[in-house]
Motif scaffolding. Structure first.
Motif, PDB file in Angstrom:
ATOM      1  N   GLN A  83       0.998  -1.138  -0.224  1.00 59.98           N
ATOM      2  CA  GLN A  83      -0.040  -0.047  -0.074  1.00 59.98           C
ATOM      3  C   GLN A  83       0.996   1.519  -0.078  1.00 59.98           C
ATOM      4  OE1 GLN A  83      -3.288  -0.736   2.841  1.00 59.98           O
ATOM      5  NE2 GLN A  83      -4.031   0.973   2.133  1.00 59.98           N
ATOM      6  N   ALA A  84       2.043   1.797   1.042  1.00 58.18           N
ATOM      7  CA  ALA A  84       2.965   2.139   1.044  1.00 58.18           C
ATOM      8  C   ALA A  84       3.791   2.304  -0.462  1.00 58.18           C
ATOM      9  CB  ALA A  84       3.487   2.417   2.213  1.00 58.18           C
ATOM     10  N   ALA A  85       4.445   3.282  -0.462  1.00 56.00           N
ATOM     11  CA  ALA A  85       5.537   2.252  -1.894  1.00 56.00           C
ATOM     12  C   ALA A  85       6.852   1.497  -0.729  1.00 56.00           C
ATOM     13  CB  ALA A  85       6.020   3.959  -2.688  1.00 56.00           C
ATOM     14  N   GLY A  86       7.172   2.077  -0.035  1.00 58.13           N
ATOM     15  CA  GLY A  86       8.112   1.273   0.529  1.00 58.13           C
ATOM     16  C   GLY A  86       9.640   1.503   0.027  1.00 58.13           C
ATOM     17  N   LEU A  87       9.710   2.633  -0.250  1.00 56.10           N
ATOM     18  CA  LEU A  87      10.855   2.431  -0.716  1.00 56.10           C
ATOM     19  C   LEU A  87      12.587   2.091  -0.387  1.00 56.10           C
ATOM     20  CD1 LEU A  87      10.384   4.887  -4.372  1.00 56.10           C
ATOM     21  CD2 LEU A  87      10.306   2.673  -3.925  1.00 56.10           C
ATOM     22  N   TYR A  88      13.303   2.475  -0.069  1.00 54.15           N
ATOM     23  CA  TYR A  88      14.431   2.617   1.222  1.00 54.15           C
ATOM     24  C   TYR A  88      14.841   4.075   0.494  1.00 54.15           C
ATOM     25  CZ  TYR A  88      14.574  -2.132   1.622  1.00 54.15           C
ATOM     26  OH  TYR A  88      14.140  -3.895   2.462  1.00 54.15           O
ATOM     27  N   PRO A  89      15.090   5.362   1.382  1.00 57.33           N
ATOM     28  CA  PRO A  89      15.440   6.887   1.904  1.00 57.33           C
ATOM     29  C   PRO A  89      17.089   6.652   1.458  1.00 57.33           C
ATOM     30  CG  PRO A  89      14.745   5.631   3.742  1.00 57.33           C
ATOM     31  CD  PRO A  89      14.166   4.798   2.917  1.00 57.33           C
ATOM     32  N   TRP A  90      17.909   4.712   1.626  1.00 56.76           N
ATOM     33  CA  TRP A  90      19.333   5.353   1.598  1.00 56.76           C
ATOM     34  C   TRP A  90      19.319   5.527  -0.540  1.00 56.76           C
ATOM     35  CZ3 TRP A  90      16.875   2.576   5.280  1.00 56.76           C
ATOM     36  CH2 TRP A  90      16.923   1.042   4.773  1.00 56.76           C
ATOM     37  N   ARG A  91      18.493   4.994  -0.902  1.00 57.49           N
ATOM     38  CA  ARG A  91      18.618   4.561  -2.421  1.00 57.49           C
ATOM     39  C   ARG A  91      18.094   4.861  -3.455  1.00 57.49           C
ATOM     40  NH1 ARG A  91      19.802  -1.387  -3.283  1.00 57.49           N
ATOM     41  NH2 ARG A  91      21.050  -2.416  -1.944  1.00 57.49           N
ATOM     42  N   THR A  92      19.249   5.577  -4.754  1.00 59.38           N
ATOM     43  CA  THR A  92      17.792   5.864  -5.237  1.00 59.38           C
ATOM     44  C   THR A  92      17.418   5.086  -6.511  1.00 59.38           C
ATOM     45  OG1 THR A  92      19.615   4.924  -7.204  1.00 59.38           O
ATOM     46  CG2 THR A  92      19.842   6.961  -6.180  1.00 59.38           C
ATOM     47  N   VAL A  93      16.413   5.070  -6.990  1.00 62.53           N
ATOM     48  CA  VAL A  93      15.093   4.531  -7.785  1.00 62.53           C
ATOM     49  C   VAL A  93      15.755   3.485  -8.448  1.00 62.53           C
ATOM     50  CG1 VAL A  93      13.887   4.800  -9.808  1.00 62.53           C
ATOM     51  CG2 VAL A  93      13.990   6.936  -7.840  1.00 62.53           C
ATOM     52  N   ASN A 154       5.202 -13.835 -12.952  1.00 61.62           N
ATOM     53  CA  ASN A 154       4.135 -14.190 -13.525  1.00 61.62           C
ATOM     54  C   ASN A 154       3.062 -13.438 -13.349  1.00 61.62           C
ATOM     55  OD1 ASN A 154       4.326 -15.916 -12.213  1.00 61.62           O
ATOM     56  ND2 ASN A 154       4.019 -17.441 -14.370  1.00 61.62           N
ATOM     57  N   ILE A 155       2.884 -13.075 -11.601  1.00 59.79           N
ATOM     58  CA  ILE A 155       1.980 -12.938 -10.777  1.00 59.79           C
ATOM     59  C   ILE A 155       2.850 -11.536 -10.126  1.00 59.79           C
ATOM     60  CG2 ILE A 155       0.186 -13.414  -8.987  1.00 59.79           C
ATOM     61  CD1 ILE A 155       0.600 -16.157  -9.582  1.00 59.79           C
ATOM     62  N   LEU A 156       1.794 -10.536  -9.869  1.00 56.23           N
ATOM     63  CA  LEU A 156       1.346  -9.544  -9.075  1.00 56.23           C
ATOM     64  C   LEU A 156       0.544  -9.058  -8.395  1.00 56.23           C
ATOM     65  CD1 LEU A 156       3.640  -6.929  -9.482  1.00 56.23           C
ATOM     66  CD2 LEU A 156       2.070  -5.210 -11.856  1.00 56.23           C
ATOM     67  N   LEU A 157       0.878  -9.074  -7.104  1.00 63.63           N
ATOM     68  CA  LEU A 157      -0.573  -8.797  -5.932  1.00 63.63           C
ATOM     69  C   LEU A 157       0.108  -7.537  -5.943  1.00 63.63           C
ATOM     70  CD1 LEU A 157       0.774 -11.892  -4.096  1.00 63.63           C
ATOM     71  CD2 LEU A 157      -0.665 -11.597  -5.476  1.00 63.63           C
ATOM     72  N   MET A 158      -1.295  -6.813  -6.130  1.00 63.08           N
ATOM     73  CA  MET A 158      -0.615  -5.649  -5.454  1.00 63.08           C
ATOM     74  C   MET A 158      -2.098  -4.662  -4.610  1.00 63.08           C
ATOM     75  SD  MET A 158      -0.601  -3.985  -9.671  1.00 63.08           S
ATOM     76  CE  MET A 158       0.692  -2.458  -8.964  1.00 63.08           C
ATOM     77  N   ASP A 159      -1.353  -4.177  -3.263  1.00 58.46           N
ATOM     78  CA  ASP A 159      -2.308  -3.859  -2.502  1.00 58.46           C
ATOM     79  C   ASP A 159      -2.559  -2.284  -2.141  1.00 58.46           C
ATOM     80  OD1 ASP A 159      -4.483  -4.028   0.069  1.00 58.46           O
ATOM     81  OD2 ASP A 159      -2.661  -4.496   1.387  1.00 58.46           O
ATOM     82  N   GLU A 160      -4.103  -2.107  -2.825  1.00 58.32           N
ATOM     83  CA  GLU A 160      -4.040  -0.402  -3.055  1.00 58.32           C
ATOM     84  C   GLU A 160      -3.061   0.386  -3.485  1.00 58.32           C
ATOM     85  OE1 GLU A 160      -6.709   1.099  -0.007  1.00 58.32           O
ATOM     86  OE2 GLU A 160      -7.420  -0.774   0.142  1.00 58.32           O
ATOM     87  N   PRO A 161      -2.480  -0.160  -4.646  1.00 58.67           N
ATOM     88  CA  PRO A 161      -1.238   1.010  -4.707  1.00 58.67           C
ATOM     89  C   PRO A 161      -1.650   2.459  -4.947  1.00 58.67           C
ATOM     90  CG  PRO A 161      -2.046  -0.530  -6.718  1.00 58.67           C
ATOM     91  CD  PRO A 161      -3.293  -0.241  -5.885  1.00 58.67           C
ATOM     92  N   PHE A 162      -2.386   2.828  -5.180  1.00 54.62           N
ATOM     93  CA  PHE A 162      -3.199   3.802  -5.426  1.00 54.62           C
ATOM     94  C   PHE A 162      -3.945   4.574  -4.590  1.00 54.62           C
ATOM     95  CE2 PHE A 162      -2.657   2.042 -10.115  1.00 54.62           C
ATOM     96  CZ  PHE A 162      -1.048   1.996 -10.059  1.00 54.62           C
ATOM     97  N   GLY A 163      -4.172   3.538  -3.387  1.00 51.71           N
ATOM     98  CA  GLY A 163      -4.806   4.193  -2.895  1.00 51.71           C
ATOM     99  C   GLY A 163      -4.870   6.045  -2.093  1.00 51.71           C
ATOM    100  N   ALA A 164      -3.232   6.121  -1.954  1.00 51.00           N
ATOM    101  CA  ALA A 164      -3.194   7.546  -1.737  1.00 51.00           C
ATOM    102  C   ALA A 164      -2.943   8.764  -2.267  1.00 51.00           C
ATOM    103  CB  ALA A 164      -2.010   7.286  -1.129  1.00 51.00           C
TER     104      ALA A 164
END
Ligand code: ADP
Ligand code: MG
Lengths: 257, 295
Positions: A83-93, A154-164
């Motif tokens: 649900q939250a992007a959960g990117l690591y702040p110390w890593r670039t895209v 080959n499977i993508l599970l997405m939990d309200e990715p655009f909810g926010a």
């Protein structure tokens, strides 16, 4: 592809057991785009997490690609977008997309190629070297999706990715996601609580109700596979949306009774 | 233009004036308190002085009860700049001896702290059993343990830096354990689940998530740890007639009533502590900036 049969899932909490899922059965075919819709607390996240082997069903049978969910997890058969992007702040895209690839032991050249490819796929070209805090919420979610697409699941599970996200950004990402799905031919399970989003995206819509979480309706979409945002004004679209609304309402009535 | 800008900022926007104010207030109080504290000695040594002379004498005694700031500064300047740094009378020499033990103890303590934290986070049994001992270790007064460590190690022929470093380690590992356990546990459930969906090994979880997440916590601990190390090294120099180091200098000062010597050693220790903490701060800012954790 994913087969759920008579699954119950009960959380043991300090205030006693909470039945998050009751008697859930569902088949997801290869290449499906399945949306799970329902009010909050109806077990959408729990169902997705059970498919991802992050929760274990109390009862019933659940297989992913013909294996137990845990084997599928260990064989890295799915990508999960939280649900939250959960990117690591110390890593670039780039560094963030690289993360699962590093973990899975891809070679340096292969990592480079894959990053290139998914960055283009999610239209983040030129932002490779940016840190998450330099990106808008929509861009962060795209990076997060890119990360889940980078490896060969080959499977993508997405939990309200655009909810926010706001509606304008959300519309755009919805169209992009559909394009992406057609290009990559992945099987997608998508949690949402927006009716238009569910109808627009899905080949199959699963309507759920709370207390206990269960499926009240499963709708096979009659919309063509190739669609754009204008389809939301079509008769078919409105009809399906109505049926989803009915499903949500009936679940609610059961609960009152 | 740029330089004058800098000067302006330094004086009027930074904390220059607040600090200057505090220092001035402390200075005034110091000189005032020195009057009654040293009065008795002035009375005893000198007869027939008028008030002004009494005041001046009490601020410039050779062995005052409370030396005044200018006496301490003079002594520090004297023993830092006008003595050969190899001389036993040089504060640089004594400061270096203490600094060596401090740094050795700090590195040992940091290593021990990190290792224990890793054990506590990775091993359920250690989680339940180690922390109480770690806390218990810090409730024992260091002044009771220090002489034992020195004596026991001396009796097996280990003297000099190592026993002091061990005492420093004993004090400095504690903040590191506490900070690192907190830091290694700082990733939230979602981040850990995410790693699980990639079926990451526990080593990968440690190096790619837990360890980078703990870096800000580690630096906070290191700042406390290095100050504790310095205290440990000085305490280690107090017993058993150590002959060199700031602690030994303070002890010698008390033997011979050389209060100025005690205070100048004390100020040097404070200066060392501040420099060490500032150094860690600089490394921290650089590292966190590099990691894009602060901007
Ligand atoms: N880890 C957990 N422990 C206890 N109860 C939980 C846990 N996770 C979810 N639940 C409960 O299960 C029900 C379904 O939650 P969830 O799957 O998150 O719903 P949704 O995603 O549809 O909003 C809720 O009543 C919630 O409080
Ligand atoms: Mg949810």
């Amino acid at each position: 592809m994913i087969s759920v049969k008579d699954v119950d899932l009960i959380f043991e909490t300090n205030d006693g057991p909470v039945q998050a899922l009751r008697n859930v059965s569902l088949e997801v075919e290869k290449g499906d785009f399945v949306s799970f819709i329902g009010p909050s607390g109806c077990g959408k996240t729990t169902l997705l997490r059970a498919i991802a082997a992050l929760e274990i069903p109390t009862k019933g049978n659940l297989t992913v690609n013909g294996k137990s969910p845990d084997s599928a997890r260990i064989d890295r058969e799915y990508g999960y977008v939280f649900q939250a992007a959960g990117l690591y702040p110390w890593r670039t895209v780039e560094g963030n997309i690289k993360l699962p690839l590093e973990i899975m032991g891809y070679s340096k050249t292969e990592i480079k190629e894959r990053i290139q490819k998914v960055i283009e796929l999610v239209e983040l070209k030129g932002f490779e070297k940016k840190f998450p805090w330099q990106l808008s919420g929509g861009m962060q979610q795209r990076a997060s999706i890119a990360r889940a697409l980078a490896f060969d699941a080959n499977i993508l599970l997405m939990d309200e990715p655009f909810g926010a996200l706001d509606e304008i950004v959300r519309d755009r990402l919805n169209s992009e996601l559909l394009d992406l799905w057609r290009q990559t031919k992945k099987t997608i399970c998508f949690v949402t609580h927006s009716i238009p989003e569910a109808v627009f995206l899905s080949t199959k819509i699963v309507v759920m109700s709370p207390r206990p979480g269960r499926i009240t309706d499963t709708i096979q979409s009659t919309l063509p596979l190739k669609r754009d945002l204008n389809i939301r004004d079509s008769q078919d679209f409105i009809k399906i949306a109505q049926r989803v609304r009915e499903g949500l309402k009936s679940g609610h009535q059961d609960e009152v009774l | 233009m740029k330089f004058s800008n800098f000067i302006y900022k330094f004086f009027f926007e930074g904390n220059f004036f607040p600090i200057l104010t505090i220092v001035t207030v402390i200075g005034i109080f110091w000189y005032l308190i020195a009057l009654p504290m040293n009065a008795e000695k002035v009375e005893r040594k000198f007869k027939d002085l008028n008030t002004t002379e009494k005041i001046i004498k009490s601020w410039n005694l050779e062995k005052p009860k409370l030396p005044t700031p200018h006496q301490i500064v003079k002594e520090i300047v004297n023993t830092v700049f006008y003595k050969k740094i190899t001389s036993k009378r040089s504060l640089v020499y004594h400061g270096w001896i203490t600094l060596e033990a401090t740094l050795a103890g700090f590195f040992l303590g940091t290593a021990l702290g990190i290792l224990l934290a890793l054990g506590i986070v990775h091993n359920k049994a250690m989680d339940l059993s180690v922390m109480p001992w770690v806390i218990a270790s810090q409730t024992v007064p260091i002044l009771a343990i220090a002489p034992m460590i020195i004596v026991v190690m001396n009796s097996v022929g280990i003297t000099g830096l190592l026993p002091k470093a061990i005492i420093s380690m004993y004090l400095s590992f504690f903040p590191v354990v506490v900070g690192m356990v907190k830091g290694l546990r700082s990733p939230d459930q979602m981040q850990i689940d995410q790693m699980k969906t990639w079926s990451a090994s526990s080593n990968q979880l440690l190096w790619k998530l837990r360890f980078p997440s703990s870096v800000p916590y580690l630096f906070a601990s290191l700042k406390v740890g290095i100050a504790a190390s310095l205290v440990g090294a000085i305490v280690g120099e107090l017993p058993s007639g150590a002959i060199a180091g700031l602690g030994a200098r303070m002890l010698a000062g008390t033997y011979y009533g050389q209060t100025i010597m005690i205070w100048s050693a004390l100020f040097t220790a404070a200066f060392l502590a501040a420099s060490l903490v500032i150094t860690i701060n600089i490394v921290q800012n650089f590292t966190l900036k590099k990691m894009a954790i602060i901007t």
